[in-house]
Design an enzyme around this catalytic site. Structure first.
Site, PDB file in Angstrom:
ATOM      1  N   HIS A 365     -23.829  10.013  21.216  1.00 43.00           N
ATOM      2  CA  HIS A 365     -24.293   8.640  20.730  1.00 43.00           C
ATOM      3  C   HIS A 365     -25.860   8.336  21.175  1.00 43.00           C
ATOM      4  O   HIS A 365     -26.502   7.799  20.259  1.00 43.00           O
ATOM      5  CB  HIS A 365     -23.451   7.493  21.353  1.00 43.00           C
ATOM      6  CG  HIS A 365     -21.920   7.928  21.222  1.00 43.00           C
ATOM      7  ND1 HIS A 365     -20.946   7.480  22.362  1.00 43.00           N
ATOM      8  CD2 HIS A 365     -21.082   8.484  20.382  1.00 43.00           C
ATOM      9  CE1 HIS A 365     -19.983   7.864  21.754  1.00 43.00           C
ATOM     10  NE2 HIS A 365     -20.213   8.385  20.797  1.00 43.00           N
ATOM     11  N   ARG A 508     -22.395   2.283   4.993  1.00 44.72           N
ATOM     12  CA  ARG A 508     -21.293   3.195   5.122  1.00 44.72           C
ATOM     13  C   ARG A 508     -20.311   2.562   5.919  1.00 44.72           C
ATOM     14  O   ARG A 508     -20.654   2.115   7.194  1.00 44.72           O
ATOM     15  CB  ARG A 508     -21.865   4.626   5.665  1.00 44.72           C
ATOM     16  CG  ARG A 508     -20.753   5.616   6.117  1.00 44.72           C
ATOM     17  CD  ARG A 508     -21.139   6.775   6.540  1.00 44.72           C
ATOM     18  NE  ARG A 508     -21.408   6.718   7.960  1.00 44.72           N
ATOM     19  CZ  ARG A 508     -21.873   7.788   8.423  1.00 44.72           C
ATOM     20  NH1 ARG A 508     -22.046   8.949   7.995  1.00 44.72           N
ATOM     21  NH2 ARG A 508     -22.305   7.834   9.884  1.00 44.72           N
ATOM     22  N   ARG A 641     -21.080  21.541  14.032  1.00 45.19           N
ATOM     23  CA  ARG A 641     -22.621  21.046  13.973  1.00 45.19           C
ATOM     24  C   ARG A 641     -22.953  20.780  15.296  1.00 45.19           C
ATOM     25  O   ARG A 641     -24.349  20.632  15.667  1.00 45.19           O
ATOM     26  CB  ARG A 641     -22.683  19.992  13.308  1.00 45.19           C
ATOM     27  CG  ARG A 641     -22.123  18.705  13.653  1.00 45.19           C
ATOM     28  CD  ARG A 641     -22.010  17.706  12.587  1.00 45.19           C
ATOM     29  NE  ARG A 641     -22.652  16.607  12.828  1.00 45.19           N
ATOM     30  CZ  ARG A 641     -22.771  15.363  12.026  1.00 45.19           C
ATOM     31  NH1 ARG A 641     -21.876  15.234  11.139  1.00 45.19           N
ATOM     32  NH2 ARG A 641     -23.724  14.356  12.329  1.00 45.19           N
ATOM     33  N   CYS A 678     -28.310  12.501   2.228  1.00 38.04           N
ATOM     34  CA  CYS A 678     -28.524  11.925   3.500  1.00 38.04           C
ATOM     35  C   CYS A 678     -28.620  12.667   4.513  1.00 38.04           C
ATOM     36  O   CYS A 678     -28.671  12.023   5.590  1.00 38.04           O
ATOM     37  CB  CYS A 678     -27.887  10.545   3.404  1.00 38.04           C
ATOM     38  SG  CYS A 678     -25.883  10.428   3.494  1.00 38.04           S
TER      39      CYS A 678
HETATM   40  C1  PEP Z   1     -23.652  13.684   7.653  1.00 34.72           C
HETATM   41  O1  PEP Z   1     -22.784  14.295   7.762  1.00 34.72           O
HETATM   42  O2  PEP Z   1     -24.777  14.550   7.058  1.00 34.72           O
HETATM   43  C2  PEP Z   1     -24.151  12.170   7.674  1.00 34.72           C
HETATM   44  C3  PEP Z   1     -25.048  11.796   6.840  1.00 34.72           C
HETATM   45  O3  PEP Z   1     -23.205  11.614   8.534  1.00 34.72           O
HETATM   46  P1  PEP Z   1     -23.266  11.833   9.871  1.00 34.72           P
HETATM   47  O4  PEP Z   1     -24.261  12.556  10.427  1.00 34.72           O
HETATM   48  O5  PEP Z   1     -23.489  10.472  10.562  1.00 34.72           O
HETATM   49  O6  PEP Z   1     -21.833  12.452  10.298  1.00 34.72           O
HETATM   50 MG    MG Z   2     -21.308  12.851   8.417  1.00 37.58          MG
END
Ligand code: PEP
Ligand code: MG
Length: 747
Positions: A365, A508, A641, A678
């Protein structure tokens, strides 16, 4: 503890205090200290070894060894018995030193005649500053009482080292902990570079009176402080959110420790031996930190962590220092913390120049907020919390994940050059603000920014973004201690729309789960949370919050256009169910007489490969698709990730991923669906340029990335770039080297 030992220990500490109070250079003081210990405790030799740099200990004073060896004899951590004490933070006590594991003979000290060795770490709150050693010719182990007395003395030495009592005659410190330059290699959390001064989130408590000759008074102080501590814990328990079982469990552990007789007894013994109440708390805390470092059992480590937190509270009560130590925050603060929650980070606000954490993760966060604010962030900078002092100069390189603490002049100079270059580049980008991102071949790409906090919105006009392509609504949930109310959310969304001044904002809906955990929701124990109960899956299973959010959005729009998207949609049925909730919310609002948005866009985030292959009907149904590249990439390559080990193995510019993206672009074209990208990669100039060449006409990124991306797009001919991509394609793998070579060739 027998009274005789206690009074002997008190006498020794009394004399030690007299020595430490004497004026004069630190070396003379340290010499008197070792002489005093050897004499009072009847050892042939007493020596103090202090750290010269992170890895090297140096003999700094001795009584009994060859005086010529002082400041000459050195050993690395782990080397010899002294090095072993420093590495393990454990006492080494042997009657036959030459036969002990790791013994190293040091002829210059003349120690061949010494049989016994006892080394005690000089440590302060788990930070080893040196080693105190006593030796004798006679073959004998130190008794438990002697070791205890040595630990008490070592504790005082640690405090005095910290207070700079052993500064050399030339002003340089003996023992270079907290003074020398240190480089930390962490992990990049947010790009950018910052120079500033350390501000510790949890300031180190300064103990100025480690020795006391009035144990009764110290005992009263300790007991009063413990009473206040118990009261604090009881109050915390009374106000804790009882649904949060984990928080309650931690507080129960606090209560157990606060009432622990054995903890109290150990501290009472320390005081009876001559330590002040503060020093007694610290001594026990140091020992438990040393145990924490050794514990392999996660549960035990957690409990030792709890005890550590509690000791900090007790120290603050005793010293009256609280969080406020009276220190003034520097004008250019770089926050240094073990870890930090989003709410705490928000309290500091944008005045922070940088953030350095010992723990944390790229998806934490805190990282999300630092990123939203474009504050350089380095995580996993191991050991920085104990090494850094408030006010230390610090350089944060968020690109490389490097942190230079107390940098030397040449490093600072190189860093300043880098900062100047970045500033020049920013100025150049500012000049592009009102120009379109139109390529040399005449294609215009629409650039939008990602946001999540109200504080992000002021940068919308200055960034040159056309709108907000991704508003992460979960940030508002993450920074609170309880579920926000519908009216609060509605007011907030209305302010976001007002700040956007008519520009499009794609809200979102709540994307929680995986690493984004709300403190006020029951934690899920899932084997693989990234692929678990998260985002729209939670929204559909527990629709109360989703409904509340949709209603808040409709009310906030108050008739204005509204764009919403659902996160992590894996199959059309999920989108349809979420859309049905939205339609129901619209119908309810209509009945209640609220104005409905004049124009509506309802989209889905494509974050799982499955959605790319969804039936044509779905593609025609959605108003737009936004690719969440961060998640999509992790599922495409099956690489977490947040796992630094595997995350970096796979490149977004790999031919396989690019081919996959081309397929998505083709589907969007065939169904006439608006498509945007995005994920974080959209904000990197090279990647953004490739996305444009693949056919993306809308990208959403961190606000500070818009300038560099626009700059790049305005200088590229997508037809030429396409040819370079095609040429690099055969054989597969990443096309990055080919692109870099092409760009280098164009200067
Ligand atoms: C993504 O997964 O690329 C995204 C924009 O959402 P978040 O990074 O908030 O999971
Ligand atoms: Mg995401």
């Amino acid at each position: 503890m027998p009274d005789r030992i206690e009074s002997e220990s008190r006498r020794l500490l009394g004399r030690l205090r007299a020595v430490l109070a004497e004026s004069g250079a630190g070396q003379a003081r340290l010499d008197r200290v070792v002489e005093l210990i050897a004499g009072s405790m009847r050892f042939d030799v007493c020596s103090v070894y202090l750290f010269r740099d992170a890895e090297t200990l140096e003999l700094s004073a001795t009584e009994g060894l060859h005086p010529g060896a002082v400041h000459k004899t050195r050993m690395r951590v782990g080397e010899g018995l002294v090095g072993r004490v420093a590495r393990t933070r454990q006492v080494v006590n042997t009657a036959d030193a030459p036969a002990a594991r790791g013994f190293r003979f040091m002829p210059e000290t003349g120690e061949e005649v010494l049989a016994s060795f006892c080394g005690v770490p000089i440590q302060r709150l788990g930070d080893v500053l040196g080693v105190l050693v006593v030796q004798s010719r006679e073959k004998r182990e130190c008794s438990a009482d002697e070791i205890y007395a040595l630990e008490i003395v070592a504790m005082v030495l640690a405090e005095m080292t910290e207070l700079g009592a052993f500064t050399g005659g030339d002003g340089t410190a003996l023992g270079l902990r907290h003074r020398r330059p240190v480089l930390f290699r962490g992990t990049a959390g947010q790009e950018g570079a910052a120079a500033g001064h350390v501000w510790l989130h949890e300031p180190r408590v300064v103990v100025t009176n480690p020795i006391s000759d009035n144990p009764e008074h110290e005992l009263v102080r300790l007991r009063e402080a413990i009473d206040s501590l118990r009261q604090q814990v009881d109050e915390m328990l009374a106000t804790a959110v009882t649904v949060d079982a984990e928080q309650v469990a931690v507080l129960e552990t606090y209560r157990m420790f606060a009432n622990s007789r054995s903890w109290m007894r150990r501290m009472e013994d320390d005081i009876a031996s001559g330590l002040s109440a503060e020093a007694a708390v610290e001594k026990e805390q140091s020992l438990s930190r040393a145990r924490m470092g050794q514990a392999t059992d996660a549960y035990l480590r957690e409990r030792l962590h709890d005890l550590d937190d509690l000791s900090n509270r007790l120290l603050r009560i005793l010293t009256g220092q609280g969080r406020e130590t009276g220190a003034r925050m520097p004008d250019d603060p770089v926050l240094v913390a073990r870890n930090i929650g989003p709410g705490e980070l928000l309290e500091y606000g944008k005045r922070l120049r940088g953030v350095v954490l010992e723990e944390g993760s790229v998806g934490s966060h805190a990282a999300i907020i630092a990123r939203a604010w474009a504050i350089p962030l380095v995580i996993h900078a191991g050991g920085i919390v104990t090494e850094a002092l408030n006010g230390d100069p610090i350089l944060v390189d968020g690109e490389q994940g490097l942190v230079h603490l107390r940098p030397e002049a040449p490093v600072k100079k190189a860093f300043d050059d880098k900062l100047a270059m970045l500033t020049r580049a920013q100025e150049q980008y500012a000049g592009l603000r009102d120009l379109p991102a139109t390529t040399l071949c005449g294609t215009t790409v629409s650039l939008h920014m990602n946001a999540g906090l109200l504080a992000d919105l002021p940068s919308l006009p200055s960034s040159g973004a056309e709108g907000v392509g991704l508003f992460r609504t979960e940030l508002q949930f993450l920074i609170r201690n309880q579920m926000p109310k519908r009216a609060e959310l509605s007011a907030l969304y209305a302010r976001v729309m007002a700040a956007a001044q008519g520009r499009r904002v794609a809200f979102r809906t709540l994307d929680i789960g995986s690493d984004k955990v709300l403190s006020y929701m029951k934690p899920q124990d899932e084997p693989n949370p990234a692929m678990g109960w998260r985002a729209i899956r939670v929204g559909l299973d527990k629709p109360g919050v989703l409904r509340m959010q949709l209603q808040a959005l409709i009310r906030a729009a108050a008739g204005r256009p509204l764009a919403i998207m659902f996160p992590f949609v894996a199959i059309p049925a999920e989108f349809r169910a979420a859309r049905a909730e939205f339609d129901k919310a619209l119908a309810r609002e209509r009945i209640l007489g609220h104005p409905l948005p004049e124009r509506l866009e309802v989209g889905a985030m494509l974050e799982t490969p499955s959605l790319a292959f969804a039936d044509e009907s779905f593609w025609r149904e959605v108003d737009f698709i936004s690719i969440g590249g961060n998640d999509l990439k992790q599922f495409f390559f099956a690489a977490d990730r947040e796992n630094e080990r595997v995350r970096r193995r796979y490149d977004m510019l790999d031919v396989s991923f690019l081919t996959f993206l081309e397929g998505i672009v083709a589907r969007a074209r065939a169904s006439d669906t608006v498509l945007s990208y995005c994920g974080e990669d959209a904000g990197k100039p090279l990647e953004a340029m490739v996305l444009a060449a693949l056919g993306f006409r809308m990208l959403s990124m961190r606000a500070p990335a818009i300038g560099p991306v626009k700059h790049m797009l305005r200088r590229v001919d997508l037809r030429e770039l396409r040819a370079v991509i095609e040429a690099a394609r055969p054989g597969g793998g990443t096309i990055r080297p080919a692109l870099e070579a092409w760009l280098a060739g164009r200067g």
